[in-house]
Motif scaffolding. Structure first.
Motif, PDB file in Angstrom:
ATOM      1  N   UNK A  75       0.817  -1.222   0.000  1.00 35.52           N
ATOM      2  CA  UNK A  75       0.000   0.000   0.000  1.00 35.52           C
ATOM      3  C   UNK A  75       0.848   1.270   0.000  1.00 35.52           C
ATOM      4  N   UNK A  76       1.764   1.346  -0.953  1.00 38.54           N
ATOM      5  CA  UNK A  76       2.542   2.578  -1.163  1.00 38.54           C
ATOM      6  C   UNK A  76       2.376   2.933  -2.637  1.00 38.54           C
ATOM      7  N   UNK A  77       1.261   3.538  -2.954  1.00 36.82           N
ATOM      8  CA  UNK A  77       0.901   3.773  -4.351  1.00 36.82           C
ATOM      9  C   UNK A  77       1.785   4.822  -5.020  1.00 36.82           C
ATOM     10  N   UNK A  78       2.384   5.739  -4.217  1.00 29.29           N
ATOM     11  CA  UNK A  78       3.202   6.797  -4.820  1.00 29.29           C
ATOM     12  C   UNK A  78       4.578   6.307  -5.240  1.00 29.29           C
ATOM     13  N   UNK A  79       4.989   5.170  -4.738  1.00 29.91           N
ATOM     14  CA  UNK A  79       6.324   4.665  -5.041  1.00 29.91           C
ATOM     15  C   UNK A  79       6.358   4.100  -6.453  1.00 29.91           C
ATOM     16  N   UNK A  80       7.199   4.681  -7.289  1.00 27.06           N
ATOM     17  CA  UNK A  80       7.282   4.241  -8.687  1.00 27.06           C
ATOM     18  C   UNK A  80       8.665   3.715  -9.048  1.00 27.06           C
ATOM     19  N   UNK A  81       9.625   3.935  -8.148  1.00 19.39           N
ATOM     20  CA  UNK A  81      10.977   3.552  -8.519  1.00 19.39           C
ATOM     21  C   UNK A  81      11.775   3.182  -7.277  1.00 19.39           C
ATOM     22  N   UNK A  82      12.562   2.115  -7.407  1.00 21.98           N
ATOM     23  CA  UNK A  82      13.536   1.749  -6.386  1.00 21.98           C
ATOM     24  C   UNK A  82      14.916   1.840  -7.011  1.00 21.98           C
ATOM     25  N   UNK A  83      15.782   2.599  -6.351  1.00 22.88           N
ATOM     26  CA  UNK A  83      17.118   2.782  -6.918  1.00 22.88           C
ATOM     27  C   UNK A  83      18.113   1.751  -6.408  1.00 22.88           C
ATOM     28  N   UNK A  84      17.699   0.954  -5.454  1.00 23.91           N
ATOM     29  CA  UNK A  84      18.627   0.009  -4.834  1.00 23.91           C
ATOM     30  C   UNK A  84      18.851  -1.226  -5.692  1.00 23.91           C
ATOM     31  N   UNK A  85      20.046  -1.772  -5.567  1.00 30.94           N
ATOM     32  CA  UNK A  85      20.363  -3.039  -6.218  1.00 30.94           C
ATOM     33  C   UNK A  85      20.067  -4.173  -5.242  1.00 30.94           C
ATOM     34  N   UNK A  86      19.525  -5.276  -5.774  1.00 31.09           N
ATOM     35  CA  UNK A  86      19.070  -6.362  -4.902  1.00 31.09           C
ATOM     36  C   UNK A  86      19.667  -7.696  -5.338  1.00 31.09           C
ATOM     37  N   UNK A  87      20.963  -7.830  -5.320  1.00 28.37           N
ATOM     38  CA  UNK A  87      21.578  -9.058  -5.852  1.00 28.37           C
ATOM     39  C   UNK A  87      21.338 -10.302  -5.006  1.00 28.37           C
ATOM     40  N   UNK A  88      21.027 -10.132  -3.700  1.00 27.81           N
ATOM     41  CA  UNK A  88      20.848 -11.292  -2.819  1.00 27.81           C
ATOM     42  C   UNK A  88      19.390 -11.565  -2.491  1.00 27.81           C
ATOM     43  N   UNK A  89      18.472 -10.786  -3.054  1.00 29.61           N
ATOM     44  CA  UNK A  89      17.057 -10.904  -2.697  1.00 29.61           C
ATOM     45  C   UNK A  89      16.515 -12.279  -3.062  1.00 29.61           C
ATOM     46  N   UNK A  90      15.879 -12.925  -2.066  1.00 25.90           N
ATOM     47  CA  UNK A  90      15.302 -14.243  -2.294  1.00 25.90           C
ATOM     48  C   UNK A  90      13.778 -14.235  -2.236  1.00 25.90           C
ATOM     49  N   UNK A  91      13.185 -13.306  -1.483  1.00 24.27           N
ATOM     50  CA  UNK A  91      11.729 -13.262  -1.353  1.00 24.27           C
ATOM     51  C   UNK A  91      11.254 -11.825  -1.524  1.00 24.27           C
ATOM     52  N   UNK A  92      10.329 -11.615  -2.455  1.00 21.41           N
ATOM     53  CA  UNK A  92       9.794 -10.291  -2.750  1.00 21.41           C
ATOM     54  C   UNK A  92       8.280 -10.349  -2.751  1.00 21.41           C
ATOM     55  N   UNK A  93       7.649  -9.435  -1.999  1.00 21.01           N
ATOM     56  CA  UNK A  93       6.190  -9.360  -1.944  1.00 21.01           C
ATOM     57  C   UNK A  93       5.771  -7.922  -2.191  1.00 21.01           C
ATOM     58  N   UNK A  94       4.978  -7.717  -3.218  1.00 17.62           N
ATOM     59  CA  UNK A  94       4.492  -6.378  -3.573  1.00 17.62           C
ATOM     60  C   UNK A  94       2.972  -6.438  -3.612  1.00 17.62           C
ATOM     61  N   UNK A  95       2.328  -5.596  -2.792  1.00 12.88           N
ATOM     62  CA  UNK A  95       0.879  -5.629  -2.683  1.00 12.88           C
ATOM     63  C   UNK A  95       0.310  -4.220  -2.758  1.00 12.88           C
ATOM     64  N   UNK A  96      -0.689  -4.060  -3.640  1.00 14.92           N
ATOM     65  CA  UNK A  96      -1.413  -2.788  -3.764  1.00 14.92           C
ATOM     66  C   UNK A  96      -0.463  -1.618  -3.944  1.00 14.92           C
ATOM     67  N   UNK A  97       0.420  -1.749  -4.937  1.00 16.73           N
ATOM     68  CA  UNK A  97       1.391  -0.692  -5.225  1.00 16.73           C
ATOM     69  C   UNK A  97       1.241  -0.252  -6.680  1.00 16.73           C
TER      70      UNK A  97
END
Length: 1492
Positions: A979-1001
């Motif tokens: 529930x962060x509708x204004x967020x349109x961009x992430x500048x971070x690099x995520x080379x080790x990310x194993x689990x990602x959950x995006x809801x109502x964005x």
């Protein structure tokens, strides 16, 4: 009791040792003023007891063969209990004058309470004659037994040389030879082989590998597997196997190893010789054999020269890489081990030693905790093959399928213990008849002496090695039933209450709890206890260890679950039971025989009952009839039972030390509890209705534990608790408003408290001096502290509070003086009203051990304390801080960086706007692993920039700008954004990310995410505008994917998902089928779940045989739910009709194990072919359009398949094509037949010989049932809402001789039962409910063995006279209009429910325990004569009788435990309360509920 005979002397030796210790203590302390004859007798006891103890130390060997010794020990046990009782009674009498004086000194304000307690504390001197008689009786018994024991002296000495015999009996020495077949230990073998093949690390630290586990687990078997592995032949120059067993003789072990090494070296020298040198080698071998013989002779001569032995072994091992196995080691003494291992250090690098042991302490002593290999129980998948291999010589039941059901149940009862599996299989070896296996299954498997003798000796060795004080503790566990899970503290407190804990060192005085925890962990380390697999805070004993405890405990311990003869109950001192309703009368009968009970544990039921009335009955009988006379009781536990009021009789239980009323419904504790001078433990946790503690609680000087967690109705506590200086546990401390209640200053005397302390009601502190005097910093044992002011549930209440009072300054001053000791590990401050926190909250010198802090709903605070300085703080949770606007330098402190913080949580901070780091700081949060920011909508500032250790980031309901400026987080493995509708961009690099959950964005958010190559789990929820993933997103490692409430077009952009194993697709719009580009890469997919996709018509488009090879070949689980447009299933999921598999398409989904299809109304049929034989579960529910089932004709033989069919009206109608159901079908259910189903195909059940249950529901047009000719094993028939159905088949009794349950409910046109109903001799339950066309029961009568009968049909005119002959009937429910006969002949009837019209002149049977009068509109009164025979009535319920105004006094039987009245407006609650007209009659009923 063979095992008891081995241990009785040892147990009694410890008992008398402890008794002697107490006698000394009492004579020098509480009884120091005792004089005359009493003193002389006790001094004489002191001289006799050491002599008896000395004899007992040698007695345990003799009673196995000496019946007279057994009788002497029994007499001694009884004498020990009698001595303990009389000693304690003298102590009580010595203390009573002080209590009388204390009672007289009470203040005038409590004069009323004091006067009511005179009888409790009045000193009652015993007549001298009685005292002298009891003392002399004990003395004469001591003298007689001592004399009898001395006569056995020659036997003691004669038996001395047999001392070791029982220790090693039952376990043969093991060799290194392999068993013929081993399974289930491949992963263990691989793990240990890796250790053996690893030459890294320090030789002294890494060359030992201890394998630890309980008896029978397979430690030796695993060691053999490794020892004989081919990989080790070239790895080690020498391999030696030595069976050590219980006696750790360093000299003998060294000699054995040396002999083995010399022998192995001789053999190795000849290995692999060339053929041409064979003759020469033979001559050399002959010489070496002669040398070996000489060396052996030399070794025998050197038996006393241990130094030479070690030197020889050192020389023989020098330079050689060796593998040594020491099997079955018991020694825990480091000194002996250190001596034994000295020669081993001469071996070459890479040498290894494997040690097998049951005791974890042995492994820890050799290697340390980290190096121990804990062997687990056998995995479920391997238990069956191991069992069948030893029972049938095969690894499955293919040759004997009829034994499979019994075999699986037998395997389950072995609880994954290999020794038990092999032993039980051995019992069944050569037995191939089903009845032979079922006889074993239905018996107590280990009850026979022959079968026990194969198992228990191996386990008994673990017991024999226990010191005597541990044997007593272990024997006490015989009270626990199998699979009972217990807590460590629970068991320690029980041991303590029974006096089983004994000081082991005269130098260091320990409190009993410390001794108890040491004993517990020693039993745990010896594998006699195991940690529960479902709850890590609980422990359990394996079934066979439980059996061992029962064996060694003997006849004085009794768990009623196991059954016991009446003659043994008279000797029972320790009892536990579970109050099953159906066994109430039978079980309670035994209580009259219990005259010496010391422990009574009423254990919780393992299953939940709909009717809890039996709990009230049990509790009433126990509280009112049994306990008042149990004056030797030490332990009483009634936790989790429906106690509402406890009788005020505790002065009779003068020896009691442990009371557990937790999770009951009691409202107060009787004042007589204050007379229990030995009480150590009072457990009241979960008593949510408890509102009052006794004013006399201050007399309990021995009280150590007062647990009141989750007692929400308790609002105040008497100040006398502050006098309990020995308290170790006080989970709740409530600061009261009124005089006589606890003040904060009362804490000053409670300096011994340990563990957790929750101080509530701090808003009631009106004088800061109270906080100053509390001296929390003197409580050194406190580890967890909760400080809580008033708790409010809404912001409105807080606003009103702020306007009405301003106590911020006072609360700041109070908190300032509540600084705890530096040992504190956890601190929680709740609803604090000050604006700032005092300095001690963030003092690093004070909080050197604090690892957790929670600040909750401190809404006036404007600044957070400087917590960055706390050195070991790992968890920090801040929530509901409504006045915080900024977090900055003050949060970190001077040079603070939160050096150890691992978890940081901010929640519900509506005004927080800025989070700034200290200037020039780049090293804050060096260990932070988890960061949660939830519902902080105004936070706009940057997050900390350097979070190099962050692994989990959870941000929800916050401003979109919060994450935009966040830099790279290379270690991040979990990211959730919600529930962060204004967020349109992430500048971070995520080379080790194993689990990602995006809801109502925002749908463009994923475009900015790059480098997701490590991602294994992805959730995309509620992003309906997302139609494709960017080309830059690659997911090569993805294993789990969930897409919910999105656009179905999104799937087209998802490609190359070759690692995906689990896929969930739910509520996707515009998805008609899975795209080819998406499915062709799902080669690893095992689970597919599709739900709520209303446009889906097929899973994928049909392809050619070559193209179909791209479909999910490894799919095991397919679940399709609520896909209303789904019309077809893929052909590739079926086998060919002939079962062949010679094409690419015949076995594409041959691994499918579970197929579930629900609410797919457009699906009409399955593809042609047969279901794959791998299928284990097929569930089809509520598919109204389905006209045929997959091919499961009678010749389809998949006995593993479980079939569940519900709501398939067309399948069974004339329009359907279902002809026969499979032979393996056990349950057949049809729900909702619609307008199509009038009858079933004639031969539909022709092959269903295993069918046990038929359920037909909501089939409005059904006129007849299926043919039942072939369902002779049918047990249950349930018919519900079949409005056209008129009758059952006339041949029902002939076709279903095993029918036990028959229910017909809401069938409007159903007119009659078959005339042959009386022939259903197996029928136990018959329910005819809401069938208005039923007017009579057939002339033939009812089935003769009914136990449950319900006839609630409004037009049923009368019941047949044959009902009076139902002598097995236990439960009857019927309309009053139909009741035209007396019921006194129903001698087994226990429960009766009468609806609508109560016959006022009916005679009820005396066996009745429950009576319910239901929905009687015109009933105004109940005649007393109705109850004239009901002397056993325990439960009386009246429901929906609007005109009923009164109850007869005859209804209030002494036996009544529950009175329930509902919807009777004239019988109000007030009439049953104090001063009400029914109070005197109802006050003795344990449970009275009036529901308005």
């Amino acid at each position: 009791m063979e095992v008891l005979s081995l241990v009785g002397g040892s147990l009694l030796s410890a008992t008398f040792d402890l008794l002697f210790e107490r006698l000394n203590g009492y004579l020098s302390d509480q009884l120091r003023n005792t004089k005359g004859e009493v003193r002389a007798q006790m001094e004489y006891w002191k001289t006799l007891l050491p002599k008896i103890i000395a004899i007992l130390e040698h007695a345990e060997e003799n009673q196995k063969t000496n019946r007279f010794m057994k009788l002497c020990l029994d007499d001694l046990r009884d004498l020990a209990y009698d001595m303990e009782d009389i000693l304690e009674e003298f102590v009580i009498d010595a203390k009573r004058p002080k209590l009388n004086a204390k009672s007289k000194a009470s203040t005038n304000k409590r004069q009323k309470v004091t006067s009511s307690l005179k009888n409790i504390f009045r000193f009652k001197a015993k007549p001298n004659e009685e005292i002298n008689y009891r003392l002399k009786d004990i003395t004469s018994r001591l003298q007689r037994i001592e004399k009898d024991l001395h006569t056995l002296g020659p036997i003691n000495s004669a038996m001395g040389d047999k001392k070791e015999s029982h220790l090693t009996a039952g376990r043969l020495p093991e060799s290194s030879l392999l068993e013929d077949w081993v399974c289930g230990r491949d992963s263990d073998k691989k793990a240990i082989l890796n250790k053996l093949l690893d030459d890294g690390g320090s030789l002294e630290q890494d060359f030992i590998i201890p394998i630890v586990g309980m008896a029978g687990l397979g430690k030796t078997t695993l060691a053999r597997l490794i020892y004989n592995d081919e990989k080790l032949k070239a790895r080690f120059d020498l391999k030696v196997w030595v069976c050590v067993s219980d006696e750790f003789d360093v000299v003998q072990i060294t000699r054995t190893i040396l002999e083995q090494v010399i022998k192995k070296k001789c053999v190795c020298d000849d290995f692999g010789s060339p053929q041409e040198e064979l003759k020469k080698k033979r001559e050399e071998l002959k010489k070496k054999r002669e040398e070996l013989k000489k060396k052996r002779e030399e070794l025998e001569k050197k038996c006393v020269d241990f130094g030479s032995l070690q030197e020889d072994l050192k020389n023989e091992l020098s330079g050689h890489k060796f593998l040594l196995v020491l099997d079955d080691v018991w020694n825990k003494e480091y000194g002996q081990w250190d001596v034994l291992k000295r020669p081993f250090m001469s071996g070459a690098p890479g040498s290894k030693i494997i040690v097998t042991t049951r005791n974890k302490d042995v492994g820890t002593m050799m290697r340390g905790d980290d190096g121990v290999y804990n062997l687990a129980l056998l995995q479920d998948d391997f238990c069956l093959p191991l069992f069948t291999r030893h029972a049938l010589g095969k690894e499955n039941f293919d040759a004997h399928p009829y034994l499979q059901d019994a075999g699986k149940k037998l395997v389950k009862r072995c609880k994954r213990l290999p020794l038990a599996l092999k032993t039980l299989a051995g019992i069944l070896r050569g037995k191939l008849r089903r009845d032979e296996w079922e006889n074993v299954l239905n018996s107590d498997i280990w009850s026979s002496s022959e079968d026990r003798s194969r198992i228990l000796p191996a386990l008994r060795l673990s017991y024999n090695h226990l010191p005597s004080y541990l044997k007593r503790c272990f024997a006490y566990c015989a009270l626990f039933p199998q699979d009972y899970e217990f807590k460590e503290k629970e068991l320690v407190l029980l041991w303590m209450a029974e006096g089983l804990l004994q000081q082991q060192s005269r130098r260091k005085k320990q409190i009993e709890e410390e001794i108890g925890h040491q004993c517990f962990h020693e039993l745990l380390s010896r594998s006699l206890f195991q940690q529960s697999s479902t709850n890590k805070s609980r422990f359990v004993m394996h079934d066979l260890i439980n059996d061992l405890a029962v064996d060694v405990a003997g006849e004085i311990y009794c768990n009623l679950e196991r059954g016991v003869g009446d003659e043994k109950l008279e000797k029972t001192c320790y009892l536990s039971c579970t109050p099953y309703y159906h066994e109430f009368s039978e079980r309670f009968r035994v209580f009259d025989k219990l005259k010496h009970l010391r422990t009574f544990l009423l254990l919780p039921e393992p299953c939940v009952y709909a009717d809890y009335s039996h709990r009230y009955i049990w509790c009433k009988r126990i509280l009112h009839e049994f306990l008042p006379t149990s004056n030797r009781l030490r332990v009483l536990s009634l936790c989790h039972y429906q106690i509402i009021k406890v009788p005020d009789y505790f002065e009779n239980l003068k020896h009691i030390r442990y009371i557990d009323f937790s999770h009951t419904r009691i409202k107060c504790i009787p004042e007589s509890v204050g007379s229990l001078l030995f009480l150590q433990t009072l457990l009241l946790s979960g008593c949510r209705q408890l509102s009052k503690l006794p004013m006399t609680i201050g007399n309990l000087n021995d009280l150590h534990h007062l647990d009141m967690i989750a007692t929400s109705s308790l609002k105040e506590m008497p100040s006398e608790i502050g006098n309990l200086k020995n308290l170790l546990t006080l989970s709740k401390f409530i600061v009261g408003k009124d005089s006589g209640m606890m003040r904060l200053s009362d804490l000053k005397n409670l300096s011994q408290l340990q563990g957790r302390l929750c101080i509530l009601g701090l808003q009631n502190v009106l004088d800061v001096q109270d906080a100053r005097e509390a001296k929390l910093d003197n409580i050194h044992g406190l580890e967890e502290l909760v400080l809580e002011w008033s708790t409010f549930d809404s912001d409105m209440e807080w606003t009103a509070l702020d306007n009405d009072r301003d106590e911020s300054v006072l609360e700041m001053q109070v908190l300032n003086w509540l600084n705890p000791h530096s040992n504190l590990k956890s601190l929680k401050i709740s609803c604090y009203g000050g604006k700032n926190f005092p300095p001690w909250v963030y003092d690093p010198s004070l909080f050197s051990n604090l690892s957790s802090m929670k600040l909750r709903r401190c809404k006036r605070c404007t600044l957070l304390p400087s917590l960055g300085l706390l050195p070991v703080l790992k968890e920090l949770i801040i929530e509901g801080m409504g006045s915080i606007e900024a977090i900055g330098f003050e949060f970190y402190g001077q040079h603070g960086s939160f050096p150890s913080l691992a978890e940081l949580v901010f929640r519900n901070m509506p005004e927080w706007k800025e989070w700034s780091s200290p200037a020039g700081s780049a090293g804050e949060f060096p260990c932070l692993h988890k960061l949660v920011i939830e519902n902080c909508p105004k936070l706009l500032g940057e997050l900390p920039s350097n979070l190099s250790s962050l692994k989990e980031l959870d941000v929800g309901r916050c401003n979109g700008k919060l994450l935009k400026s966040m830099g790279d987080v290379p270690s991040l493995t979990y990211l959730r954004i919600e529930q962060i509708s204004e967020l349109t961009c992430l500048s971070m690099s995520l080379p080790s990310l194993k689990e990602l959950s995006i809801q109502d964005c925002n749908e463009v958010l994923l475009n900015s995410m790059v480098d997701l190559t490590s991602l294994t789990k992805l959730n995309i929820w509620q992003i309906s505008k997302l139609t494709c993933l960017p080309m830059s997103v690659s997911l090569p490692s993805l294993k789990e994917l969930s897409i919910r409430d999105c656009n179905g077009v999104l799937l087209k952009s998802m490609v190359d998902l070759t690692s995906l194993t689990s896929l969930e697709i739910a509520y996707l719009e515009k998805l008609t089928c899975l795209p080819e580009s998406f499915t062709q890469s799902l080669t690893a997919l095992e689970t597919l779940h599709i739900e709520g996709c209303s446009d889906l018509t097929c899973l994928w488009e049909e392809r050619t045989e070559i193209e179909q090879s791209l479909l999910p070949l490894n799919l095991k689980y397919l679940w399709l739910e609520d896909c209303g447009a789904l019309e077809s299933l893929p052909h590739a999921m079926m086998m060919r009709m002939d079962g062949s598999s010679n094409s690419n398409t015949s076995m594409l989904m041959s691994r499918l194990e579970n197929l579930e299809i629900c609410d797919c109304n457009s699906l009409k049929s399955f593809p042609r072919g047969k279901l794959p034989t791998s299928l284990k579960n097929l569930i089809i529910r509520d598919c109204e359009g389905l006209e045929s089932l997959p091919n499961v004709d009678g010749d389809y033989n998949n006995s593993n398949l479980c079939l569940d069919l519900h709501g398939l009206p067309r399948v069974y109608s004339s329009q359907g094509s279902c002809h026969q159901l499979p032979t393996f079908l056990k349950e057949f259910t049809v729900t909702y037949g619609g307008e199509w189903l009038e009858s079933f195909p004639e031969k539909m059940l022709q092959h269903c010989t295993r069918l046990q249950s038929i359920s037909i529901e909501n089939c409005e047009t059904l006129k007849s049932l299926p043919n039942l000719d072939c369902v002779s094993n049918l047990v249950g028939l349930f018919i519900y809402r079949c409005e056209v159905l008129e009758s059952l088949p006339g041949e029902l009794a002939l076709c279903t001789p095993n029918l036990k349950w028959l229910t017909i409910d809401r069938c409007d046109n159903f007119k009659s039962l078959p005339k042959t109903m009386y022939q259903l001799k197996s029928l136990q339950m018959l329910c005819m409910v809401n069938c208005p066309s039923i007017e009579f029961i057939p002339d033939g009568g009812l089935p003769p063995n009914l136990k449950f009968l319900e006839l609630s049909c409004e037009n049923l005119k009368c019941v047949p006279n044959s009902m009076g002959q139902l002598t097995s009937l236990e439960n009857l429910s019927l309309l009053g209009e139909a009741l035209t006969m007396d019921l006194q002949n129903l001698t087994s009837l226990r429960s009766l429910r009468i609806e609508h019209k109560l016959p006022l002149d009916i005679v009820l049977p005396s066996s009745l325990t429950s009576l319910t009068i239901w929905h009687e509109d015109n009933l105004e009164s109940i005649p007393g004569k109705l109850f004239q025979n009901l002397s056993s009535l325990q439960c009386f319920k009246i429901v929906d009788c609007p005109k009923l105004r009164s109850l007869p006094k005859e209804a209030f039987f002494p036996s009544l435990a529950e009175l329930y009245i509902s919807s009777c407006p004239h019988l109000k609650q007030q009439r049953f309360e104090e001063k009400g007209d029914y109070w005197t009659l109802a006050c003795s009923i344990p449970y009275v509920q009036i529901a308005e």
